[in-house]
Design an enzyme around this catalytic site. Sequence first.
Site, short mmCIF file in Angstrom:
data_model
loop_
_atom_site.label_atom_id
_atom_site.label_comp_id
_atom_site.label_asym_id
_atom_site.label_seq_id
_atom_site.Cartn_x
_atom_site.Cartn_y
_atom_site.Cartn_z
N HIS A 70 0.81 -1.23 0.00
CA HIS A 70 0.00 0.00 0.00
C HIS A 70 0.84 1.27 0.00
CE1 HIS A 70 -4.07 -1.74 0.61
NE2 HIS A 70 -3.32 -2.78 0.96
N ASP B 209 3.36 9.66 -0.82
CA ASP B 209 2.18 8.88 -0.44
C ASP B 209 1.98 7.77 -1.47
OD1 ASP B 209 -0.13 8.21 0.97
OD2 ASP B 209 -0.85 10.28 1.05
P1 ADQ Z 1 -3.01 6.10 4.67
O1 ADQ Z 1 -1.60 6.52 4.88
O2 ADQ Z 1 -3.84 5.87 5.86
O3 ADQ Z 1 -3.12 4.81 3.72
P2 ADQ Z 1 -4.87 7.56 2.79
O4 ADQ Z 1 -4.80 6.78 1.54
O5 ADQ Z 1 -4.99 9.03 2.61
O6 ADQ Z 1 -3.61 7.31 3.74
O7 ADQ Z 1 -6.10 7.07 3.62
C1 ADQ Z 1 -6.52 7.73 4.81
C2 ADQ Z 1 -7.94 7.31 5.11
O8 ADQ Z 1 -8.27 7.83 6.38
C3 ADQ Z 1 -8.93 7.84 4.09
O9 ADQ Z 1 -9.83 6.83 3.71
C4 ADQ Z 1 -9.64 8.99 4.82
O10 ADQ Z 1 -11.02 9.06 4.58
C5 ADQ Z 1 -9.43 8.64 6.27
N1 ADQ Z 1 -9.22 9.88 7.02
C6 ADQ Z 1 -8.25 10.80 6.87
N2 ADQ Z 1 -8.42 11.82 7.74
C7 ADQ Z 1 -9.53 11.52 8.45
C8 ADQ Z 1 -10.21 12.16 9.52
N3 ADQ Z 1 -9.79 13.31 10.06
N4 ADQ Z 1 -11.30 11.54 10.01
C9 ADQ Z 1 -11.73 10.37 9.50
N5 ADQ Z 1 -11.12 9.71 8.48
C10 ADQ Z 1 -10.03 10.29 7.98
C11 ADQ Z 1 -2.15 3.89 3.15
C12 ADQ Z 1 -1.12 4.53 2.24
C13 ADQ Z 1 -1.82 5.35 1.17
C14 ADQ Z 1 -2.78 4.47 0.39
C15 ADQ Z 1 -3.69 3.69 1.32
C16 ADQ Z 1 -4.50 2.63 0.58
O11 ADQ Z 1 -0.24 5.35 3.00
O12 ADQ Z 1 -0.87 5.93 0.28
O13 ADQ Z 1 -3.60 5.29 -0.43
O14 ADQ Z 1 -2.95 3.00 2.33
O15 ADQ Z 1 -3.68 1.77 -0.15
#
Ligand code: ADQ
Length: 486
Positions: A179, A390
């Site tokens: 991921h 990311d």
């Molecule tokens: P993450 O590093 O967790 O994922 P991201 O892909 O942005 O990063 O996902 C974050 C998730 O948390 C999103 O679904 C978002 O809705 C949720 N989120 C963020 N802020 C929030 C808040 N304040 N309240 C509630 N929910 C919140 C890892 C990798 C990424 C990759 C994903 C999936 O680091 O690059 O996209 O896995 O493979």
Amino acid sequence: MSSVQHAKPGEPLIVVSNRLPYNLPSASGSGTPRRNVGGLVNAVEPALAARGGLWVGWDGSVLPNLAAVDASLAGPRRWVSPEGVEFLGAPLTERELARYYHGFCNAALWPLFHDFIGKVRYLPEEYALYERVNRRMAEVVLAQAGPASRIWVHDFHLMRVPAILRELGFRGLINFFLHIPFPPGEIFRTLPWRDQLLSGLLAADGVAFHHERYRENFVRTAQGLVPLDVVPLGKQIGLVGSTGTSWASVSPIGIDVEDFERLAGDPAVIARSRRIRSAHGERRLLFAADRLDYTKGIRKRFHALERLFDLRPDLVGRADFVTVVVPSRHQVEEYRSLKRDVDREVGRINGERGEDGWLPIHYRYRALDRRELVAHYLAADVALVTPLRDGMNLVASEFVASRVDGDGALVLSEFAGVSDRLPGAMLVNPYDVDGVAAAIAHALDMSESERRGRMAQMRRRVRALTAVSWADDCLSSPGACAEGAA
Ligand code: ADQ
């Protein structure tokens, strides 16, 4: 670990990840499962709900020692979510939590794979516990698997699992999905246990990445460290070694588009988004949501905001930035110190820049539930997604999926894996503070027709790639290749 229950032999699809999407209630059954926030759980859960299957992972329980872990595995915790996904929980010991999870995973692999080499900490004892937890997860999975099972291993926490499964005699298909980015070879090669991790991945039939660049890094690194032939076949690259072939593929992750669209059309969510808007009066609304992590570029974004108000004094008192940060990894000192820095920066900027009745930054340090998140996506004029690095980034796609009204602008880092999938976004280099400020200004100044045109382009791309189509793509790959090769 002979004490693991064989409750459902022959389960066709078994997902294994470090963390389950829920912290399961205690063994006595009291309490309700608490949902975890993160990209992996948000994408894998709808995919598994659509296909059916079992999900194995750490259930949030922390036990004092190995004897307690063995006792707990004699009757592992099971739970079925309202969406029909079955979960099987495995515990960690206190030492494993500290040294495997907060240690090797979060203080060695996470910075290493995101190219933050200066933050990396390599400790042999932490790697030893990584190996031990990977073995436990492999054993728990194997106890549930039949000869027809397919095992889908997720992410950097469990890179040894495919090799351990093979060592334990599993002959079925194994898929692995990473991921996060796979770093360039010269960075990966600093890892003292690079051979173990590589052989762990190469034991899988399919190894999939979000982006072509990550696959390229993986293939080149593997070629440099292990004797193997590289055989491109269709969209896949076969790495043919002495123990078999592993197919490297690119399968960018999608989101549960339908769910975001449904919520964005829900009258209660729309009413909530109007209330958010009216709380900010006539002021323009900038919005960001991130896990608290140094990779997400939270502080750099604040500096870009300051620059914006320098460059565009007409926006002082006329634009609010709402930033919602989910607490993450607070047991790791690096993250506690980041939290202090973020708090301090918000205080400093609001103290220096605020005016009568106006503060530039509205900072919340908590998770929002999905309805609340969508209401914010809908209320925003501009979403700021500016990570320094990311793997993919789901927030950008969620924002676009939620804009069923066809409006809203997105400022997006070119270092997020999702950047070349969203051609209508304003792409920025997050390190270039002036450039980000200029992009925000442009996003705010854009004509409605330009905004709508860009959003329509992005919506087409986001709707074409869902969590379910992503899982189908990942899981069809090695099988399709094997047929093609036969
Ligand atoms: P993450 O590093 O967790 O994922 P991201 O892909 O942005 O990063 O996902 C974050 C998730 O948390 C999103 O679904 C978002 O809705 C949720 N989120 C963020 N802020 C929030 C808040 N304040 N309240 C509630 N929910 C919140 C890892 C990798 C990424 C990759 C994903 C999936 O680091 O690059 O996209 O896995 O493979």
